[in-house]
Design an enzyme around this catalytic site. Structure first.
Site, PDB file in Angstrom:
ATOM      1  N   GLU A  71       0.811  -1.217   0.000  1.00 18.61           N
ATOM      2  CA  GLU A  71       0.000   0.000   0.000  1.00 18.61           C
ATOM      3  C   GLU A  71       0.846   1.269   0.000  1.00 18.61           C
ATOM      4  OE1 GLU A  71      -2.574  -3.240   1.872  1.00 18.61           O
ATOM      5  OE2 GLU A  71      -0.482  -2.556   2.083  1.00 18.61           O
ATOM      6  N   PHE A 119     -11.868  -6.643  14.038  1.00 14.24           N
ATOM      7  CA  PHE A 119     -10.793  -7.151  13.185  1.00 14.24           C
ATOM      8  C   PHE A 119     -10.456  -6.119  12.108  1.00 14.24           C
ATOM      9  CE2 PHE A 119      -9.527  -9.584   9.328  1.00 14.24           C
ATOM     10  CZ  PHE A 119      -8.316 -10.055   9.806  1.00 14.24           C
ATOM     11  N   GLN A 120      -9.176  -5.821  11.970  1.00 18.72           N
ATOM     12  CA  GLN A 120      -8.639  -4.854  11.016  1.00 18.72           C
ATOM     13  C   GLN A 120      -9.268  -3.468  11.187  1.00 18.72           C
ATOM     14  OE1 GLN A 120      -8.640  -6.601   7.012  1.00 18.72           O
ATOM     15  NE2 GLN A 120      -6.600  -7.439   7.425  1.00 18.72           N
ATOM     16  N   LYS A 149     -17.704  -0.142   5.887  1.00 16.74           N
ATOM     17  CA  LYS A 149     -18.222  -1.143   4.958  1.00 16.74           C
ATOM     18  C   LYS A 149     -19.734  -1.046   4.784  1.00 16.74           C
ATOM     19  CE  LYS A 149     -17.654  -6.042   3.791  1.00 16.74           C
ATOM     20  NZ  LYS A 149     -17.003  -7.317   4.192  1.00 16.74           N
ATOM     21  N   MET A 187      24.651   7.975   1.602  1.00 15.27           N
ATOM     22  CA  MET A 187      24.635   9.269   2.284  1.00 15.27           C
ATOM     23  C   MET A 187      24.876   9.104   3.783  1.00 15.27           C
ATOM     24  SD  MET A 187      24.560  12.435   1.525  1.00 15.27           S
ATOM     25  CE  MET A 187      23.663  12.785   0.021  1.00 15.27           C
TER      26      MET A 187
END
Length: 600
Positions: A64, A126-127, A176, A497
């Site tokens: 993502e 959940f999630q 949802k 760097m």
């Protein structure tokens, strides 16, 4: 700025449909053609609705974070809003780095995140994650849609906020049940955005003050950043006309490269920590500085009390909060960069101002003396078997891609600075890099977004080996969607760097900066079905670059370069613009400060 959207129907709806359909119809009406995303449980209603239509292309990324960077690349190379679609919980939290990157670099992105049903919010479902709370500090605005009646308005408003004023990322969190339930659709012209972003027209009196300072200047310099590129091609063209009309020198920030053609003799190259001697010294010694679309960040200013101490400063920015934030200025100009440039040019002409070569001649002689120091110098040994210097590899890449429609992205580190120094950009929106946040792993997915937007262009990610592996999984996406992005890896087996700072400022104690277990990049490419190429000697560089260019598939180039090379010039953190470390190859003969830094 965030908002939890609750009840009240605003206008007569056009039709009743599902929330998922409303979201997709809004995307189409906003001109969206491509979405970068990754599915999951909370957004499956959207993916199901997407399956039933063919007017939106979906690019399935492998992480993502990469989705947001790809949307950034798409946005920055087109001027459109980039769109991201991810699920709840880890899907949303994985976007935070990309969202912060977009906020820091003023990139318009709308990120749609799934959320658990409204009845379960706050129950540790959940999630579930508090996406609005988590993303509040790293977005321009965010929404949690809790009423279907507000869904269409929020969608259209999100695009308005993302693209207006100083562009930036906007999150729309979609429970949802809102996606599944019935919802009314409203077209953009039926919606009045409640979160308005006004682009202010510059004050004519301030414009006049600025032009009066410009007309009296004996040592002027234009200091221009990415805000001019955000203002569009016309703004960049107007900038070129104004700079040439005044006869003033101009320098660009890292984010502004391409806003002014690199081949023009009035261009002093990039300024800042690894900028040119002429640009940094011109900023230090000027008497009038005209800053447009740049925000005086620390990598440009260095030590604030030593920054351009004797100049009158003009600062134009679309974001009023950026003016006087880091550096106090004499003439503030609040407005879109394009509008400011037009106003300055019009006032300059109305007052009968013209370029005055004789008055500026001593200033230009001084600038040419600084140019003669050749701060970007390096020593590439001759001969086929010589070790490859990274600067040489980029110079050859530039020469061999001339005349092609080429876009360059970078990761972050030494290679990024060498690319900014040695690859010359004549046009805007061809240079994609992470400036404000400095995100390792940005370049490869960003290049993917560019290639989606410009399928026939040559798109190259100039990378370091340490940065590139952070999002190398996107090679799988490139293969699936036939996106022939090229990874041009300057492989020195170090976090370059980090090593340079350890060498110069930490007693050469190279703690955890050596990367001794990198993959064989050629075999890695072949494992994904891509093409792998390698050069280990100077004489192989051109042939490898030509083969890369001629291959209409994703390519990984393993360009094995000198691990001892450092980026110069360098203004150490906390130093002023006239305290510069130069490479031994530079044409320097001058004084040393009490701190041991070169004074040029």
């Amino acid at each position: 700025m965030s908002e939890t959207v609750n009840p009240t129907r605003e206008t007569t709806s056009t039709m009743i449909t599902t929330g998922a359909d409303v979201v997709l119809r809004a995307l189409v009406d906003q001109g969206v053609e491509v979405v970068f995303g990754y599915p999951g449980g909370a957004v499956l209603p959207l993916y199901d609705a997407l399956f039933k239509r063919n007017d939106i292309r979906h690019i399935l990324v492998r992480h993502e974070q990469a989705a947001v960077h790809a949307a950034e690349g798409y946005a920055r190379s087109t001027g459109k809003v980039g769109v991201v679609l991810v699920t709840s919980g880890p899907g949303a939290t994985n976007t935070v780095t990309g969202l912060t990157d977009a906020l820091m670099d003023s990139v318009p992105v709308v990120c749609l995140t799934g959320q658990v049903p409204t009845s379960m919010i706050g129950n540790d479902a959940f999630q579930e994650a508090d996406t609005v709370g988590i993303t509040r500090p790293c977005t321009k605005h965010n929404y949690l849609v809790k009423e279907s009646d507000q869904l269409a308005r929020v969608m259209h408003e999100a695009f308005h906020v993302a693209r207006s004023g100083r562009p930036g990322p906007v999150v729309v969190d979609l429970p949802k049940d809102i996606l599944i339930g019935a919802a009314d659709y409203k077209a953009p012209d039926e919606v009045r955005p409640r979160a308005t972003v006004r682009t202010t027209t510059p004050d004519p009196r301030r414009i006049e003050e600025a032009v009066e300072l410009m007309a009296r200047a004996e040592r002027p310099v234009f200091y221009v950043g990415g805000g001019v590129i955000n203002a569009g091609d016309e703004a960049c063209a107007d900038l070129v006309a104004l700079v040439r009309e005044t006869g003033f020198p101009i320098t660009l920030t890292l984010m502004g490269l391409g806003a002014y053609p690199a081949s023009d003799p009035q261009f002093l190259q990039m300024l800042g920590m690894h900028g040119s001697v002429e640009a940094n010294r011109a900023m230090h010694d000027c008497d009038v500085m005209i800053g447009i679309g740049a925000r005086f960040d620390d990598r440009v200013t260095g030590r604030l009390d030593g920054f351009s101490p004797n100049s009158k400063k003009i600062h134009a920015d679309v974001d009023a909060s950026s003016i006087n934030k880091n550096v106090l200025v004499d003439v503030p100009l609040v407005g879109d960069a394009g509008a400011v440039i037009k106003a300055l040019a019009a006032c300059w002409r109305e007052k009968g101002c013209t370029a005055e070569p004789e008055k500026l001649a001593p200033w230009w002689r001084q600038i040419e003396a600084w140019r003669a120091l050749n701060g970007f110098a390096f020593r590439q040994e001759e001969g086929h078997d010589a070790v490859i210097k990274p600067q040489y590899a980029i110079q050859r890449l530039y020469e061999l891609t001339k005349g092609r429609e080429t876009f360059i992205s970078t990761e972050v580190g030494q290679h990024q600075m060498w690319a900014a120094q040695h690859f010359k950009f004549e046009r805007p929106m061809r240079w994609l890099t992470s400036g404000g946040l400095g995100t390792m792993g940005y370049g490869y997915p960003s290049a993917m977004g560019v290639q989606v937007a410009h399928p026939d262009a040559l798109v190259i990610d100039i990378a370091g080996d340490a940065s590139w592996v952070m999002n190398m999984q996107e090679l799988s996406t490139l293969m699936q969607f036939d996106l022939p992005v090229k990874a041009f890896i300057l492989n020195n087996s170090w976090m370059g760097m980090v090593k340079q700072w350890q060498e110069l400022f930490h007693g050469d104690r190279r703690s955890q900066s050596y990367v001794d277990s990198q993959p064989d990049f050629v075999k890695l490419a072949e494992a994904f079905g891509a093409v792998g190429l390698r050069a280990t000697k100077r004489g192989e560089v051109d042939d490898v670059i030509r083969a890369m260019i001629d291959t209409r598939r994703p390519v990984i180039v393993d360009m094995v370069v000198d691990p001892a090379e450092n980026v110069y010039p360098m203004i150490p953190a906390g130093a002023a613009h006239n305290e510069i470390h130069l490479a031994p190859e530079a044409g320097f003969s001058g004084a040393i400060s009490e701190t041991g830094m070169v004074l040029v």
